[in-house]
Design a protein around this motif. Structure first.
Motif, mmCIF file in Angstrom:
data_model
loop_
_atom_site.group_PDB
_atom_site.id
_atom_site.type_symbol
_atom_site.label_atom_id
_atom_site.label_comp_id
_atom_site.label_asym_id
_atom_site.label_seq_id
_atom_site.Cartn_x
_atom_site.Cartn_y
_atom_site.Cartn_z
ATOM 1 N N ASP A 32 8.099 35.275 23.743
ATOM 2 C CA ASP A 32 8.702 34.361 24.807
ATOM 3 C C ASP A 32 9.865 35.098 25.184
ATOM 4 N N GLY A 70 9.852 35.889 29.482
ATOM 5 C CA GLY A 70 10.635 35.226 30.670
ATOM 6 C C GLY A 70 12.047 34.679 29.958
ATOM 7 N N SER A 114 10.528 31.791 30.863
ATOM 8 C CA SER A 114 9.447 30.852 30.153
ATOM 9 C C SER A 114 10.248 30.511 28.934
ATOM 10 N N VAL A 123 5.705 28.824 31.165
ATOM 11 C CA VAL A 123 6.538 29.326 32.211
ATOM 12 C C VAL A 123 6.846 28.517 33.239
ATOM 13 N N MET A 130 2.586 35.516 37.427
ATOM 14 C CA MET A 130 2.867 35.142 36.076
ATOM 15 C C MET A 130 1.497 34.984 35.164
#
Length: 465
Positions: A302, A306, A330, A343, A359
């Motif tokens: 993670d 993001g 995210s 996200v 994404m």
């Protein structure tokens, strides 16, 4: 033990050492690296009151201040659907409405005159109360906290004000795309379960004083409670003081048991009308729970995807390289029973398909191509340091222990996962990233969207009113 001053001294010493070795060369914060400080939590005394409530005591005589925390099961996910918002209304009226012995102004004036802070609130799944008081006024402070806890007035006037406040929150949420997208995700992911119930103006207006009183009584008799105290006190004397005032609180009641995890969702795209030309999107799916062996590797995934801010893959590609979005990130939220990972971002309606396409590509790349050793090393160092500073003082450490106890997790979970972080390798991160399956899960869009665009193929489309 004071954790924060020691960590600050350590960090300053490391900075001076690096500066000294570099001579007159300026330190570059983008490339600088420091060893992670060791983390040894202070010893916490554990007791149990006669009613069953667990007590955690952490004496700290540095300053003449005592902080008392109470946590309990209960919150929005347990509200009756037809009266969604009851917990929020009750929490506000509970604290602001005075007690049977004192009007709201009398209660607050007494607390203010002694520099006492008393708070109480109900969240989605748990509630909390707290007391900050000078040690010389400890007994008065505990009396006030107990008075508020056991004998709130729930006067009609204050209850009406609380209802207006919650209705205002509901209406403002409709105008805030970031709040609205998460609300609609919860509604879709948890559809048919208590977690999916969303307050409306109508459900809030249906709440009565009797509803608040009934919920209050149920929380005191049949919930689960933990108490924590940190500051300038004697442990034996404190246990006596707590038993006198809070001894009846249950440690494990039959009510407010969290519902089971949700079922795997069907791939669904929820489209909610928004401002012309703008789009806010959120995609998420089920993920590992707090105790899962994949929890720490997914934390790292993670961060790299993001959650790591400007250094993350999504931010670099979508904002820095392509200039398609100002905000993109995210998230991974692990709970006791399950977790959620996803996200989110904001862009123009025109750029929405491209943003989602990138994404999806980055999510797939993380699980197929994996991560570099340099990326992983940077993420582990950053996360290790951030975990250390989450426990910046004894109060933070105590509250973490209380939270773990309330949901039935091991007291040393944080320490174990800190060690797991150091041992996690590239393959474990790549494997954990398989939770990112952009062709499944729930995709929510606030704004205009070309539903038939190829990038959204496979999602069942639901248009919200």
């Amino acid at each position: 033990m004071k954790i924060f001053p020691k960590l600050l001294t350590f960090a300053l010493a490391a900075l001076l050492a690096v500066s000294g070795c570099a001579g007159n060369k300026k330190l570059d914060p983008r490339t600088a690296s420091f060893p992670v400080p060791a983390f040894t939590p202070p010893a916490i005394i554990e007791e149990t009151l006669s009613g069953g409530a667990k007590v955690f005591l952490l004496p700290d005589r540095d300053i003449p201040l005592v902080r008392v925390y109470l946590s309990f099961r209960g919150g929005a996910i347990f509200d009756p659907p037809e009266k969604a918002g009851l917990s929020q209304v009750t929490g506000i009226a509970w604290r602001s409405g005075g007690t049977l012995a004192r009007t709201p102004s009398e209660f607050d004036d007494l607390a203010d005159s002694l520099a006492i802070e008393v708070g109480l609130s109900l969240g989605r799944q748990t509630g909390a109360a707290h007391l900050d008081v000078l040690s010389r006024d400890l007994e008065t402070g505990l009396d006030l906290l107990a008075e508020l806890l056991f004998t709130p007035a729930f006067g009609e006037e204050r209850l009406a004000l609380a209802m207006e406040q919650v209705k205002g929150t509901v209406l403002r949420e409709e105008e805030n795309p970031e709040a609205l997208v998460f609300r609609e995700f919860r509604r879709a992911m948890y559809r048919g379960t208590p977690r999916g119930v969303v307050p409306t103006v109508a459900t809030v207006e249906a709440i009565t004083r009797e509803d608040a009183q009934k919920l209050h009584g149920e929380l005191l008799k049949n919930s689960a409670w933990v108490i924590g105290v940190v500051g300038d006190f004697d442990p034996e004397a404190m246990k006596t003081l707590l038993e006198k005032r809070f001894g009846s609180l249950p440690g494990e009641g039959p009510s407010f048991i969290p519902p089971p995890p949700p079922a795997e969702p069907e791939p669904t795209m929820i489209v909610v009308p928004g401002k012309p030309g703008q789009a806010t999107l959120l995609w998420a799916d089920l993920a590992p729970s707090l105790e899962s062996p994949q929890k720490t590797p997914l934390d790292l995934a993670d961060y790299l995807l993001g959650g790591g801010g400007f250094q993350s893959r999504l931010m670099r590609r979508i904002r820095t390289d392509e200039g398609l979005s100002y905000s993109v990130s995210s998230f991974y939220s692990p709970f006791r029973e399950f977790g959620v990972a996803g996200v989110s971002g904001q862009t123009s309606s025109q750029n929405l398909p491209k943003v989602w396409e990138i994404m999806a590509e980055e999510m797939k790349a993380l699980s197929s191509d994996g991560v570099s050793e340099e990326e992983l090393s940077r993420a582990k160092e950053s996360m290790a340091n951030s975990q250390i500073f989450r426990y910046r003082d004894n109060a933070s450490i105590l509250q973490r222990r209380m939270g773990l106890s309330l949901i039935g997790l091991p007291p040393d979970l944080a320490e174990k996962q800190f060690e797991e972080l150091k041992a996690t390798g590239r393959e474990a991160v790549r494997e954990a990233a398989k939770v990112y399956r952009p062709d499944s899960g729930i995709l929510v869009v606030i704004g205009e969207v070309e539903e038939k665009n190829e990038v959204f193929r496979g999602f069942r489309v639901i248009k919200a009113e």
